[in-house]
Design an enzyme around this catalytic site. Sequence first.
Site, PDB file in Angstrom:
ATOM      1  N   ASN A 129       0.836  -1.197   0.000  1.00 32.07           N
ATOM      2  CA  ASN A 129       0.000   0.000   0.000  1.00 32.07           C
ATOM      3  C   ASN A 129       0.875   1.253   0.000  1.00 32.07           C
ATOM      4  OD1 ASN A 129       0.566  -0.969   2.629  1.00 32.07           O
ATOM      5  ND2 ASN A 129      -1.192   0.035   3.544  1.00 32.07           N
ATOM      6  N   ILE A 130       0.377   2.266  -0.685  1.00 30.09           N
ATOM      7  CA  ILE A 130       1.102   3.532  -0.859  1.00 30.09           C
ATOM      8  C   ILE A 130       0.131   4.656  -0.523  1.00 30.09           C
ATOM      9  CG2 ILE A 130       2.387   4.994  -2.467  1.00 30.09           C
ATOM     10  CD1 ILE A 130       2.848   2.388  -4.168  1.00 30.09           C
ATOM     11  N   GLU A 131       0.382   5.310   0.603  1.00 26.51           N
ATOM     12  CA  GLU A 131      -0.549   6.335   1.081  1.00 26.51           C
ATOM     13  C   GLU A 131      -0.170   7.725   0.573  1.00 26.51           C
ATOM     14  OE1 GLU A 131      -0.771   5.628   5.343  1.00 26.51           O
ATOM     15  OE2 GLU A 131      -2.027   3.859   4.977  1.00 26.51           O
ATOM     16  N   CYS A 142      -4.113   0.717  -2.455  1.00 21.66           N
ATOM     17  CA  CYS A 142      -3.971  -0.496  -1.650  1.00 21.66           C
ATOM     18  C   CYS A 142      -2.964  -1.459  -2.282  1.00 21.66           C
ATOM     19  CB  CYS A 142      -5.311  -1.202  -1.524  1.00 21.66           C
ATOM     20  SG  CYS A 142      -6.545  -0.295  -0.585  1.00 21.66           S
ATOM     21  N   GLU A 189      -3.016  -4.678  -3.027  1.00 27.11           N
ATOM     22  CA  GLU A 189      -3.437  -5.581  -4.104  1.00 27.11           C
ATOM     23  C   GLU A 189      -3.640  -4.831  -5.414  1.00 27.11           C
ATOM     24  OE1 GLU A 189      -4.712  -4.725  -1.225  1.00 27.11           O
ATOM     25  OE2 GLU A 189      -6.656  -5.684  -0.886  1.00 27.11           O
ATOM     26  N   CYS A 222     -10.643  -4.145   0.633  1.00 25.83           N
ATOM     27  CA  CYS A 222     -11.722  -3.157   0.533  1.00 25.83           C
ATOM     28  C   CYS A 222     -12.556  -3.395  -0.728  1.00 25.83           C
ATOM     29  CB  CYS A 222     -11.153  -1.737   0.555  1.00 25.83           C
ATOM     30  SG  CYS A 222     -10.408  -1.202  -0.993  1.00 25.83           S
ATOM     31  N   CYS A 262     -10.914  -2.541  -4.140  1.00 24.73           N
ATOM     32  CA  CYS A 262      -9.955  -3.559  -4.595  1.00 24.73           C
ATOM     33  C   CYS A 262     -10.670  -4.793  -5.112  1.00 24.73           C
ATOM     34  CB  CYS A 262      -8.996  -3.930  -3.474  1.00 24.73           C
ATOM     35  SG  CYS A 262      -7.743  -2.657  -3.211  1.00 24.73           S
TER      36      CYS A 262
HETATM   37  N1  THU Z   1      -5.234  -1.510   2.693  1.00 27.57           N
HETATM   38  C1  THU Z   1      -4.655  -2.291   1.716  1.00 27.57           C
HETATM   39  O1  THU Z   1      -3.588  -1.959   1.185  1.00 27.57           O
HETATM   40  N2  THU Z   1      -5.276  -3.421   1.366  1.00 27.57           N
HETATM   41  C2  THU Z   1      -6.383  -3.936   1.974  1.00 27.57           C
HETATM   42  O2  THU Z   1      -6.830  -5.024   1.610  1.00 27.57           O
HETATM   43  C3  THU Z   1      -7.045  -3.180   3.050  1.00 27.57           C
HETATM   44  C4  THU Z   1      -6.509  -1.826   3.314  1.00 27.57           C
HETATM   45  C5  THU Z   1      -4.514  -0.310   3.127  1.00 27.57           C
HETATM   46  C6  THU Z   1      -5.043   1.008   2.719  1.00 27.57           C
HETATM   47  C7  THU Z   1      -4.419   1.919   3.785  1.00 27.57           C
HETATM   48  O3  THU Z   1      -3.099   2.238   3.394  1.00 27.57           O
HETATM   49  C8  THU Z   1      -4.340   1.050   5.011  1.00 27.57           C
HETATM   50  O4  THU Z   1      -4.478  -0.284   4.549  1.00 27.57           O
HETATM   51  C9  THU Z   1      -5.406   1.348   6.050  1.00 27.57           C
HETATM   52  O5  THU Z   1      -6.668   1.383   5.481  1.00 27.57           O
END
Ligand code: THU
Length: 130
Positions: free
Chosen positions: A42-44, A53, A55, A86, A89
Amino acid sequence: MLKPEWIDLSIDAQKNAYVPYSKFPVGAALVAKDGTVIQGCNIENASFGLTNCAERTAIFKAVSSGIKEFQYLVISGNTPEPISPCGACRQVIAEFCDPDMPVTLVGHDKVQKHTTVEGLLPYMFTSKDL
Ligand code: THU
């Protein structure tokens, strides 16, 4: 058949997660039909809604590299129960992966839940509906 190394590669992908806001690293290992494994994290973003996210990162990496056929997806987090992807995704996974493709969700201590693309997104909207 799930290979243990795919679980490890998914967990390994968490190390590159860019999560200064949530501190919630997620990793993914997307296995192409030819056996190539594409990792994602994940890259915020300071503008939170722009977060990508793990995936989706893996899928976008693969597709942008010319790989569009997949056989397995592993998603891992440090949650007590296996992580749950989520809704956004799930829709992106459904675009590129067959409904019966297996998906393994992994939590802390490698606790696992096994499902499929359709298990994650029943009654999915796809190109077949257009
Ligand atoms: N996130 C994912 O990368 N994949 C998931 O399946 C659920 C949520 C990430 C998004 C965000 O960076 C962090 O988890 C918290 O929501």
